[in-house]
Design an enzyme around this catalytic site. Structure first.
Site, mmCIF file in Angstrom:
data_model
loop_
_atom_site.group_PDB
_atom_site.id
_atom_site.type_symbol
_atom_site.label_atom_id
_atom_site.label_comp_id
_atom_site.label_asym_id
_atom_site.label_seq_id
_atom_site.Cartn_x
_atom_site.Cartn_y
_atom_site.Cartn_z
ATOM 1 C CD GLU A 253 -2.874 -1.244 2.328
ATOM 2 O OE1 GLU A 253 -4.022 -1.602 2.100
ATOM 3 O OE2 GLU A 253 -2.474 -0.948 3.460
ATOM 4 C CB CYS B 83 7.753 -2.011 16.233
ATOM 5 S SG CYS B 83 9.355 -1.605 15.521
ATOM 6 C CB CYS C 9 4.235 -1.597 13.832
ATOM 7 S SG CYS C 9 4.249 -1.472 12.039
ATOM 8 C CB CYS D 44 8.231 -4.744 8.655
ATOM 9 S SG CYS D 44 9.676 -4.000 9.473
ATOM 10 N N GLY E 298 7.304 -1.707 5.792
ATOM 11 C CA GLY E 298 8.690 -2.155 5.709
ATOM 12 C C GLY E 298 9.703 -1.204 6.297
ATOM 13 C CB CYS F 69 3.252 7.545 2.888
ATOM 14 S SG CYS F 69 3.760 6.343 4.106
ATOM 15 C CB CYS G 274 1.522 6.321 10.894
ATOM 16 S SG CYS G 274 2.462 7.420 9.938
ATOM 17 C CG LEU H 293 14.264 8.027 20.022
ATOM 18 C CD1 LEU H 293 15.455 7.664 19.156
ATOM 19 C CD2 LEU H 293 14.467 9.423 20.613
HETATM 20 N N1 SAH Z 1 10.120 0.991 9.406
HETATM 21 C C1 SAH Z 1 10.239 2.394 9.391
HETATM 22 C C2 SAH Z 1 9.260 3.068 8.458
HETATM 23 C C3 SAH Z 1 7.881 2.506 8.419
HETATM 24 S S1 SAH Z 1 6.946 2.632 9.929
HETATM 25 C C4 SAH Z 1 10.119 2.963 10.784
HETATM 26 O O1 SAH Z 1 9.754 2.232 11.701
HETATM 27 O O2 SAH Z 1 10.429 4.124 10.946
HETATM 28 C C5 SAH Z 1 6.442 4.330 9.766
HETATM 29 C C6 SAH Z 1 5.998 4.992 11.056
HETATM 30 O O3 SAH Z 1 4.736 4.474 11.487
HETATM 31 C C7 SAH Z 1 6.971 4.758 12.206
HETATM 32 O O4 SAH Z 1 7.323 5.950 12.850
HETATM 33 C C8 SAH Z 1 6.146 3.885 13.094
HETATM 34 O O5 SAH Z 1 6.563 3.982 14.376
HETATM 35 C C9 SAH Z 1 4.748 4.383 12.870
HETATM 36 N N2 SAH Z 1 3.716 3.486 13.393
HETATM 37 C C10 SAH Z 1 3.756 2.144 13.464
HETATM 38 N N3 SAH Z 1 2.629 1.669 14.035
HETATM 39 C C11 SAH Z 1 1.863 2.740 14.347
HETATM 40 C C12 SAH Z 1 0.582 2.914 14.939
HETATM 41 N N4 SAH Z 1 -0.145 1.879 15.320
HETATM 42 N N5 SAH Z 1 0.112 4.162 15.102
HETATM 43 C C13 SAH Z 1 0.830 5.232 14.671
HETATM 44 N N6 SAH Z 1 2.032 5.132 14.098
HETATM 45 C C14 SAH Z 1 2.551 3.905 13.937
HETATM 46 FE FE1 SF4 Z 2 8.793 -2.422 10.843
HETATM 47 FE FE2 SF4 Z 2 8.666 0.256 11.111
HETATM 48 FE FE3 SF4 Z 2 6.586 -1.313 11.779
HETATM 49 FE FE4 SF4 Z 2 8.774 -1.359 13.277
HETATM 50 S S1 SF4 Z 2 7.393 0.396 12.950
HETATM 51 S S2 SF4 Z 2 7.634 -3.156 12.591
HETATM 52 S S3 SF4 Z 2 10.347 -1.130 11.740
HETATM 53 S S4 SF4 Z 2 7.430 -1.021 9.746
#
Ligand code: SAH
Ligand code: SF4
Length: 367
Positions: free
Chosen positions: A93, A117, A120, A113, A165, A106, A338, A220
């Site tokens: 997407e 995390c 996510c 991925c 990713g 985006c 996000c 972070l």
């Molecule tokens: N892997 C990279 C880029 C993709 S994730 C990274 O982690 O930076 C893009 C952004 O989405 C990151 O800042 C991540 O922390 C955020 N994100 C992930 N899950 C989320 C959620 N449930 N709500 C809001 N932001 C989220």
């Molecule tokens: Fe991967 Fe970024 Fe999601 Fe962490 S926040 S699982 S690095 S896509």
């Protein structure tokens, strides 16, 4: 399966070489490159400044196909999510976001991925594979084509690598994509408008600093290693002090600041104690903090803090003189927020072909 060379995987120099190896002058490569990038052509038939007989020959040798758009959703504010079906059936997407005087796209860099995390959705679905250069660039072409069909006058100006990713885990392809996007002879994106968002892969960040520094967003999400380790497995490998070192040394494009992404999760990292710790960690550094209220999802066991908590967290940082913004949750209604992008393998089979692709875009653009 096509055995023709996929032209969208290549730089201008490579395309010139491909043309000369066919016995054609290299300037034909420049013409084709213009069509593929600036003019977002879908086929050789659109390339009207190339003789028809040559176009037919090129078709025999080169593949320009784009993955099909299998789903398109827009919300009231004009945020549009594209679901794109790749050759092997995987779906990725990308999200097109309107800003005041331009659009931001985006893009995804991997199917799924591997970094897992805890907050996510992409991470929860696991890792499938890297995207190729052509698959990453196709998302840009699709978005530009969509804006063109809509007759939109605002340009696509920003690309953020914040979709599905971890961009730096697909390092080689990422760097080639960045180089192609910046190339003035083609897409011509300004480097400060290409933002790589990363979970903080220190080794690759050091390599990127040398090879192709762009705007940077560091995820972070916690002000100390202990909490970060609970949320993000990568924190067991790299400490915050290593990330601080990166912040201090990463070349800043046009003196821009490094963005610190800080997800606010209810009762996990949203108290004033954490705000204070974050301030102590980052004070004096060339950063701006982007607070991202957690986007909830039934499959993830976290909640979004109240507006008051979010506001207090931001106000504390601002009172300390830290540049701190709050990410507006655009696209949440269409699950384009996000972290809400997730790998899917659709049951229904929609034939990937350019006619369907164009028809889907056209229907949406004129609706
Ligand atoms: N892997 C990279 C880029 C993709 S994730 C990274 O982690 O930076 C893009 C952004 O989405 C990151 O800042 C991540 O922390 C955020 N994100 C992930 N899950 C989320 C959620 N449930 N709500 C809001 N932001 C989220
Ligand atoms: Fe991967 Fe970024 Fe999601 Fe962490 S926040 S699982 S690095 S896509």
């Amino acid at each position: 399966m096509s055995f023709r060379t996929k032209l969208r995987e290549h730089t201008l120099e490579e395309i010139r070489d491909l043309l000369t190896s066919l016995g054609e002058p290299s300037y034909r490569g420049d013409q084709i490159y213009q069509w593929l990038t600036r003019k977002v052509a879908l086929s050789f038939m659109e390339m009207t400044d190339i003789p028809k007989s040559l176009r037919l020959k090129l078709e025999d040798h080169f593949d320009l196909s784009l993955p099909s758009v299998v789903d398109l959703q827009s919300d009231d504010e004009g945020t549009t999510k594209f679901a794109v079906r790749l050759e092997d059936g995987e779906i990725i997407e990308s999200v097109l976001i309107p800003e005041r005087d331009h659009y931001t796209l985006c893009v995804s860099t991997q199917v799924g991925c591997a970094f897992g995390c805890k907050f996510c959705l992409t991470g929860k679905s696991g890792f499938k594979r890297d995207l190729s250069v052509g698959e990453i660039l196709a998302q840009v072409v699709i978005a530009k084509r969509f804006l063109k069909l809509k007759g939109e006058s605002l340009p696509l100006r920003n690309i953020v690598f914040m979709g599905m990713g971890e961009p730096l885990a697909n390092y080689k392809n990422l760097v080639k994509v960045l180089k192609i996007l910046e190339d003035k002879r083609g897409f011509n994106f300004s480097r400060k408008r290409l933002t790589v968002s990363t979970v903080g892969l220190v080794r690759e960040l050091r390599a990127l600093a040398k090879e192709f520094p762009t705007a940077l967003a560091l995820s972070l999400h916690a002000p100390n290693d202990e909490l970060r380790r609970q949320l993000m497995p990568i924190a067991k490998k790299y400490s915050l002090s290593e990330l601080i070192e990166i912040i201090k040394t990463f070349p800043r494009v046009k003196k821009g600041r490094i963005t610190i992404e800080y997800l606010l999760i209810k009762d996990v990292n949203d108290s004033l104690r954490e705000a204070e710790e974050l301030y102590r960690l980052l004070r004096g550094l060339p950063v701006k903090i982007n607070l991202i209220p957690f986007n909830p999802h039934p499959d993830i066991p976290f909640e979004r803090p109240s507006e008051e908590i979010i506001y207090n967290f931001q106000r504390y940082l601002l009172s300390k003189g830290m540049l701190t913004t709050l990410r507006k949750s655009k696209g949440v209604k269409i699950s384009a927020g996000c972290g809400q992008l997730r790998r899917r393998l659709e049951g229904e089979l929609l034939t990937p072909n350019p006619i369907y692709f164009e028809a889907t875009l056209r229907a949406e653009a004129f609706s």
